[in-house]
Design a protein around this motif. Sequence first.
Motif, PDB file in Angstrom:
ATOM      1  N   ILE A   7      22.197 -40.332  31.070  1.00  0.00           N
ATOM      2  CA  ILE A   7      20.942 -39.617  30.244  1.00  0.00           C
ATOM      3  C   ILE A   7      21.045 -38.229  30.621  1.00  0.00           C
ATOM      4  CG2 ILE A   7      18.670 -39.258  29.883  1.00  0.00           C
ATOM      5  CD1 ILE A   7      18.437 -42.398  30.615  1.00  0.00           C
ATOM      6  N   ALA A   8      20.968 -37.593  31.868  1.00  0.00           N
ATOM      7  CA  ALA A   8      21.323 -36.057  32.046  1.00  0.00           C
ATOM      8  C   ALA A   8      22.557 -35.622  31.394  1.00  0.00           C
ATOM      9  CB  ALA A   8      21.427 -35.914  33.471  1.00  0.00           C
ATOM     10  N   ALA A   9      23.727 -36.226  31.285  1.00  0.00           N
ATOM     11  CA  ALA A   9      24.687 -35.992  30.669  1.00  0.00           C
ATOM     12  C   ALA A   9      24.821 -35.528  29.202  1.00  0.00           C
ATOM     13  CB  ALA A   9      26.032 -36.826  31.159  1.00  0.00           C
ATOM     14  N   LEU A  10      23.581 -36.264  28.504  1.00  0.00           N
ATOM     15  CA  LEU A  10      23.563 -36.241  27.293  1.00  0.00           C
ATOM     16  C   LEU A  10      23.082 -34.719  26.849  1.00  0.00           C
ATOM     17  CD1 LEU A  10      21.524 -39.440  26.424  1.00  0.00           C
ATOM     18  CD2 LEU A  10      23.957 -38.796  25.648  1.00  0.00           C
ATOM     19  N   GLY A  11      22.216 -34.428  27.661  1.00  0.00           N
ATOM     20  CA  GLY A  11      21.665 -33.029  27.627  1.00  0.00           C
ATOM     21  C   GLY A  11      22.683 -32.006  27.863  1.00  0.00           C
ATOM     22  N   VAL A  12      23.621 -32.303  28.846  1.00  0.00           N
ATOM     23  CA  VAL A  12      24.467 -31.261  28.945  1.00  0.00           C
ATOM     24  C   VAL A  12      25.678 -31.285  27.869  1.00  0.00           C
ATOM     25  CG1 VAL A  12      26.731 -30.870  30.594  1.00  0.00           C
ATOM     26  CG2 VAL A  12      24.541 -31.474  31.412  1.00  0.00           C
ATOM     27  N   ALA A  13      25.846 -32.477  27.484  1.00  0.00           N
ATOM     28  CA  ALA A  13      26.731 -32.410  26.256  1.00  0.00           C
ATOM     29  C   ALA A  13      26.209 -31.550  25.136  1.00  0.00           C
ATOM     30  CB  ALA A  13      26.967 -33.946  25.772  1.00  0.00           C
ATOM     31  N   MET A  14      24.961 -31.457  24.895  1.00  0.00           N
ATOM     32  CA  MET A  14      24.216 -30.966  23.690  1.00  0.00           C
ATOM     33  C   MET A  14      24.337 -29.444  24.151  1.00  0.00           C
ATOM     34  SD  MET A  14      20.733 -30.973  22.022  1.00  0.00           S
ATOM     35  CE  MET A  14      19.893 -29.524  22.782  1.00  0.00           C
ATOM     36  N   ALA A  15      24.160 -28.955  25.142  1.00  0.00           N
ATOM     37  CA  ALA A  15      24.177 -27.608  25.605  1.00  0.00           C
ATOM     38  C   ALA A  15      25.498 -26.982  25.605  1.00  0.00           C
ATOM     39  CB  ALA A  15      23.565 -27.352  27.193  1.00  0.00           C
ATOM     40  N   ASN A  35      36.531 -18.823  21.674  1.00  0.00           N
ATOM     41  CA  ASN A  35      36.676 -19.443  22.947  1.00  0.00           C
ATOM     42  C   ASN A  35      35.524 -19.398  23.586  1.00  0.00           C
ATOM     43  OD1 ASN A  35      38.534 -20.823  24.774  1.00  0.00           O
ATOM     44  ND2 ASN A  35      37.691 -19.355  26.322  1.00  0.00           N
ATOM     45  N   TRP A  36      34.566 -20.519  24.173  1.00  0.00           N
ATOM     46  CA  TRP A  36      33.409 -20.464  24.896  1.00  0.00           C
ATOM     47  C   TRP A  36      33.849 -21.162  26.211  1.00  0.00           C
ATOM     48  CZ3 TRP A  36      28.420 -18.989  23.482  1.00  0.00           C
ATOM     49  CH2 TRP A  36      28.088 -18.606  22.017  1.00  0.00           C
ATOM     50  N   LYS A  37      33.250 -20.444  27.425  1.00  0.00           N
ATOM     51  CA  LYS A  37      33.234 -20.910  28.652  1.00  0.00           C
ATOM     52  C   LYS A  37      31.899 -21.246  29.125  1.00  0.00           C
ATOM     53  CE  LYS A  37      35.675 -20.070  32.955  1.00  0.00           C
ATOM     54  NZ  LYS A  37      37.100 -20.263  32.674  1.00  0.00           N
ATOM     55  N   THR A  38      31.867 -22.685  29.718  1.00  0.00           N
ATOM     56  CA  THR A  38      30.541 -23.190  30.072  1.00  0.00           C
ATOM     57  C   THR A  38      30.670 -23.369  31.713  1.00  0.00           C
ATOM     58  OG1 THR A  38      30.614 -24.462  28.061  1.00  0.00           O
ATOM     59  CG2 THR A  38      29.162 -25.356  29.949  1.00  0.00           C
ATOM     60  N   GLU A  39      29.622 -22.897  32.111  1.00  0.00           N
ATOM     61  CA  GLU A  39      29.250 -23.217  33.772  1.00  0.00           C
ATOM     62  C   GLU A  39      28.026 -23.990  33.910  1.00  0.00           C
ATOM     63  OE1 GLU A  39      31.272 -22.125  36.047  1.00  0.00           O
ATOM     64  OE2 GLU A  39      32.562 -20.921  34.552  1.00  0.00           O
ATOM     65  N   VAL A  40      28.131 -24.925  34.694  1.00  0.00           N
ATOM     66  CA  VAL A  40      26.973 -25.861  35.038  1.00  0.00           C
ATOM     67  C   VAL A  40      26.573 -25.821  36.367  1.00  0.00           C
ATOM     68  CG1 VAL A  40      26.267 -28.357  34.820  1.00  0.00           C
ATOM     69  CG2 VAL A  40      27.814 -27.615  33.215  1.00  0.00           C
ATOM     70  N   LYS A  41      25.128 -25.763  36.812  1.00  0.00           N
ATOM     71  CA  LYS A  41      24.783 -25.634  38.174  1.00  0.00           C
ATOM     72  C   LYS A  41      23.655 -26.644  38.412  1.00  0.00           C
ATOM     73  CE  LYS A  41      22.435 -22.458  41.299  1.00  0.00           C
ATOM     74  NZ  LYS A  41      21.735 -21.279  41.452  1.00  0.00           N
ATOM     75  N   GLY A  64      31.262 -29.848  38.627  1.00  0.00           N
ATOM     76  CA  GLY A  64      32.796 -30.213  38.476  1.00  0.00           C
ATOM     77  C   GLY A  64      32.849 -30.056  36.772  1.00  0.00           C
ATOM     78  N   GLN A  65      31.865 -30.105  35.905  1.00  0.00           N
ATOM     79  CA  GLN A  65      31.904 -29.738  34.651  1.00  0.00           C
ATOM     80  C   GLN A  65      31.939 -28.279  34.268  1.00  0.00           C
ATOM     81  OE1 GLN A  65      29.073 -32.324  32.307  1.00  0.00           O
ATOM     82  NE2 GLN A  65      28.678 -33.263  34.075  1.00  0.00           N
ATOM     83  N   SER A  66      31.837 -27.526  35.190  1.00  0.00           N
ATOM     84  CA  SER A  66      31.812 -25.966  35.263  1.00  0.00           C
ATOM     85  C   SER A  66      33.523 -25.641  34.870  1.00  0.00           C
ATOM     86  CB  SER A  66      31.514 -25.420  36.508  1.00  0.00           C
ATOM     87  OG  SER A  66      29.958 -25.149  36.509  1.00  0.00           O
ATOM     88  N   GLY A  67      33.250 -24.390  34.024  1.00  0.00           N
ATOM     89  CA  GLY A  67      34.817 -23.967  33.932  1.00  0.00           C
ATOM     90  C   GLY A  67      35.239 -24.427  32.706  1.00  0.00           C
ATOM     91  N   MET A  68      34.738 -25.289  31.964  1.00  0.00           N
ATOM     92  CA  MET A  68      35.436 -25.971  30.722  1.00  0.00           C
ATOM     93  C   MET A  68      35.403 -24.676  29.468  1.00  0.00           C
ATOM     94  SD  MET A  68      34.135 -29.203  28.537  1.00  0.00           S
ATOM     95  CE  MET A  68      32.464 -28.644  28.514  1.00  0.00           C
ATOM     96  N   ASP A  69      36.746 -24.696  28.986  1.00  0.00           N
ATOM     97  CA  ASP A  69      36.877 -23.608  27.768  1.00  0.00           C
ATOM     98  C   ASP A  69      36.987 -24.622  26.430  1.00  0.00           C
ATOM     99  OD1 ASP A  69      37.018 -21.011  28.675  1.00  0.00           O
ATOM    100  OD2 ASP A  69      38.864 -21.782  29.767  1.00  0.00           O
ATOM    101  N   GLN A  70      36.204 -24.269  25.632  1.00  0.00           N
ATOM    102  CA  GLN A  70      36.192 -24.981  24.291  1.00  0.00           C
ATOM    103  C   GLN A  70      36.541 -23.856  23.009  1.00  0.00           C
ATOM    104  OE1 GLN A  70      32.394 -27.289  24.361  1.00  0.00           O
ATOM    105  NE2 GLN A  70      33.876 -28.831  23.643  1.00  0.00           N
ATOM    106  N   CYS A  71      37.039 -24.502  22.102  1.00  0.00           N
ATOM    107  CA  CYS A  71      37.496 -23.217  21.004  1.00  0.00           C
ATOM    108  C   CYS A  71      36.767 -24.125  19.862  1.00  0.00           C
ATOM    109  CB  CYS A  71      39.069 -23.568  20.812  1.00  0.00           C
ATOM    110  SG  CYS A  71      39.527 -22.535  19.190  1.00  0.00           S
ATOM    111  N   PHE A  72      35.943 -22.987  19.423  1.00  0.00           N
ATOM    112  CA  PHE A  72      35.010 -23.243  18.005  1.00  0.00           C
ATOM    113  C   PHE A  72      35.492 -22.322  16.879  1.00  0.00           C
ATOM    114  CE2 PHE A  72      32.459 -24.599  21.684  1.00  0.00           C
ATOM    115  CZ  PHE A  72      31.793 -25.650  21.134  1.00  0.00           C
ATOM    116  N   THR A  73      36.139 -23.211  16.063  1.00  0.00           N
ATOM    117  CA  THR A  73      36.701 -22.283  14.534  1.00  0.00           C
ATOM    118  C   THR A  73      35.332 -21.766  13.741  1.00  0.00           C
ATOM    119  OG1 THR A  73      36.585 -24.087  13.075  1.00  0.00           O
ATOM    120  CG2 THR A  73      38.669 -23.808  14.619  1.00  0.00           C
ATOM    121  N   GLN A  74      35.761 -20.874  12.860  1.00  0.00           N
ATOM    122  CA  GLN A  74      34.455 -20.547  11.937  1.00  0.00           C
ATOM    123  C   GLN A  74      33.926 -21.585  11.264  1.00  0.00           C
ATOM    124  OE1 GLN A  74      33.157 -17.348  12.273  1.00  0.00           O
ATOM    125  NE2 GLN A  74      31.450 -18.152  11.112  1.00  0.00           N
ATOM    126  N   GLU A  75      34.948 -22.319  10.817  1.00  0.00           N
ATOM    127  CA  GLU A  75      34.401 -23.565  10.050  1.00  0.00           C
ATOM    128  C   GLU A  75      33.466 -24.447  10.745  1.00  0.00           C
ATOM    129  OE1 GLU A  75      36.374 -27.314   7.346  1.00  0.00           O
ATOM    130  OE2 GLU A  75      37.469 -26.227   8.691  1.00  0.00           O
TER     131      GLU A  75
END
Length: 173
Positions: A7-15, A35-41, A64-75
């Motif tokens: 359940i908590a992971a659902l919130g992390v996923a959304m953020a 590119n977006w980098k995400t840090e989780v504490k 351990g989910q920290s440091g994830m990079d995601q690429c988001f296109t303009q579309e």
Amino acid sequence: MRKFVTIAALGVAMAVTGCSKSANSDGPVKREAGNWKTEVKLVKFEVPGMPEEMKAGMKQMVEGQSGMDQCFTQEQVDKEDIAAELAKEGSGNGGECKWSKKDVAGGKIDVAGTCTANGQTMDMAMAGTMEAKKSDVTITTKGKIPTGDDMEMVMQVVSTHTGPCQAGAATKS
């Protein structure tokens, strides 16, 4: 313990995947493509009677989910819609969320509700800020674990635009 983590992971996923944003100060703020980098504490994790080594393991798993990079296109950023994300959040994991508050406007996020997954129900709240190049959201999850004990977990998820998409960064689907 894994059930209530879902359940908590659902919130992390959304953020992590982004609260959709538009330039209108009355509406959501639009995320910038790239590119977006995400840090989780893990700010707080309390379960009465849980051994310290299990708490440490939980902290390691969440952070351990920290440091994830995601690429988001303009579309992709043009199509983002937080209302739709909130409506379907949890359904893909066999869970469901009912939101009593969904205030996402003017660079702020203030969302609260109840999520059910794997037979467990948890109260979840998300509060923070969203800007074109940064989001900072605190997610609070409270409820009972299968043993009947109370649980409270507070996580801070900070996503920062770091420039153009990087080779090897995950592309949001």
